[in-house]
Enzyme design. Structure first.
Site, short mmCIF file in Angstrom:
data_model
loop_
_atom_site.label_atom_id
_atom_site.label_comp_id
_atom_site.label_asym_id
_atom_site.label_seq_id
_atom_site.Cartn_x
_atom_site.Cartn_y
_atom_site.Cartn_z
N ASP A 66 -0.04 -7.60 1.08
CA ASP A 66 0.41 -6.23 1.31
C ASP A 66 1.94 -6.13 1.32
OD1 ASP A 66 0.10 -3.50 1.63
OD2 ASP A 66 0.01 -3.59 3.81
N SER A 98 4.85 2.22 8.12
CA SER A 98 4.40 1.09 7.31
C SER A 98 5.52 0.65 6.36
CB SER A 98 3.17 1.48 6.49
OG SER A 98 2.04 1.63 7.30
N HIS A 143 0.82 -1.22 0.00
CA HIS A 143 0.00 0.00 0.00
C HIS A 143 0.85 1.27 0.00
CE1 HIS A 143 0.41 -0.30 4.53
NE2 HIS A 143 0.54 0.99 4.38
#
Length: 327
Positions: free
Chosen positions: A102, A178, A72
């Site tokens: 992901d 992230s 993402h």
């Protein structure tokens, strides 16, 4: 007054251990910026602090220049720019992606890179100390510490599929972390920071290293992940109680097949629209998520045993699995 010397000694040792791990891992943790089209039709780098515009990554192969990050973070673009901890800014290229887990793989060309090593996420225990790292600003690594709160968690990923085998940790993932590594007390990668659900009392989720190693190997070789597919579209449907009882089925729901892809593994095995799948791989399936979860334990070329209801009959078949492209 209580003697605090023992507590001070413990905390000092813990502090020194965390600092040593952060220092050792810092050269491997990078900032990842994605590049998007500007409104004027040109190209521009997006420098905002939103998680969708940038994140972190970790170097996993110094010789090849491979960096793993969250899908993402780099979705929607092929071009990325990497900031290393020593201040270098390097153009990168996304060579593979997997929205189902992901994960994404980036490659850069640079000398003097330092790679982090993987630990065994299958050996983890709840309560073990962990450290989450990231490089959200490109100015250096930030770190938070905590413990493993739970294992084998599930979360719906960017593709809409359920990601399983995830790690839940109390180590807080700040914005921009992230794609950064979650490491154990030996400084080994045991997960990749993927989601922080602040609305759920700060639950932080990481993709396990066992998953990362498997997915990255496919991405490095093929640029995509080959995984088995049945080739059916279906929905959760309640079973008639009498029919379920007649066939000694303890579940209340199955997967109603409303479409079978032509020449898919399901079609070749004889599954047809109107069938209700009740078991796959020896496990009861009550919905598409259950079916996809079962498929993660099988490989292309495997025979998947399936039980299905066709009108009043319970049928056993074996499906020879292939990947979605071959289907």
């Amino acid at each position: 007054m209580a003697d605090l010397s023992a507590a001070h000694s413990f905390l000092e040792q813990y502090s020194q251990a965390v600092s040593a791990i952060v220092d050792a891992l810092s050269p491997s943790v990078v900032r990842v910026e994605r590049r998007d089209d500007g409104r004027g039709g040109g190209r521009r780098w997006r420098m905002g602090r939103s998680r969708v515009n940038h994140g972190s990554g970790v170097i996993i192969d110094a010789e090849k220049g491979h960096i793993v990050t969250s899908y993402h973070v780099v979705s929607g673009t092929q071009d990325v720019r990497i900031h290393t901890s020593d201040g270098k800014v390097i153009e990168g290229n996304r060579i593979g992606k997997d929205p189902d887990t992901d994960l994404a793989l980036i490659q850069i060309k640079a000398e003097g890179l330092k790679a982090a090593s993987f630990g065994d996420s299958n050996a983890l225990q709840v309560g073990a100390a962990v450290i989450a790292l990231g490089n959200p600003d490109g100015d250096g690594v930030i770190a938070t510490s905590g413990i493993i709160s739970a294992l084998k968690r599930e979360l719906r990923g960017p593709s809409g599929q359920i990601m399983s085998g995830l790690i839940q940790t109390s180590a807080l993932f700040n914005p921009g972390m992230s794609g950064g590594p979650l490491v154990n007390s030996q400084g080994q990668i045991i997960g990749l920071n993927t989601a922080s659900m602040t609305e759920a009392q700060g639950i932080n989720i990481a993709v396990a290293s066992a998953t990362i190693s498997k997915i990255i190997a496919d991405l490095a070789e093929h640029g995509t992940v080959r995984r088995p597919r049945l080739g059916v579209a279906g929905e959760r449907q309640r079973l008639y109680e009498g029919l379920a009882s007649h066939h000694n089925l303890t579940q209340t729901h199955g997967v109603y097949v409303h479409e079978v892809v032509e020449n898919s593994p399901a079609a070749r095995a004889g599954i047809v629209a109107g069938d209700i799948l009740v078991s796959a791989g020896g496990e009861a399936v009550a919905g598409i998520d259950d079916l996809n979860r079962v498929l993660t334990h099988f490989k292309i070329g495997d025979d998947l045993p399936v039980k299905l209801l066709r009108k009043l009959e319970l049928i056993d078949i074996a499906v020879k699995l292939s990947d979605e492209q071959a289907a």
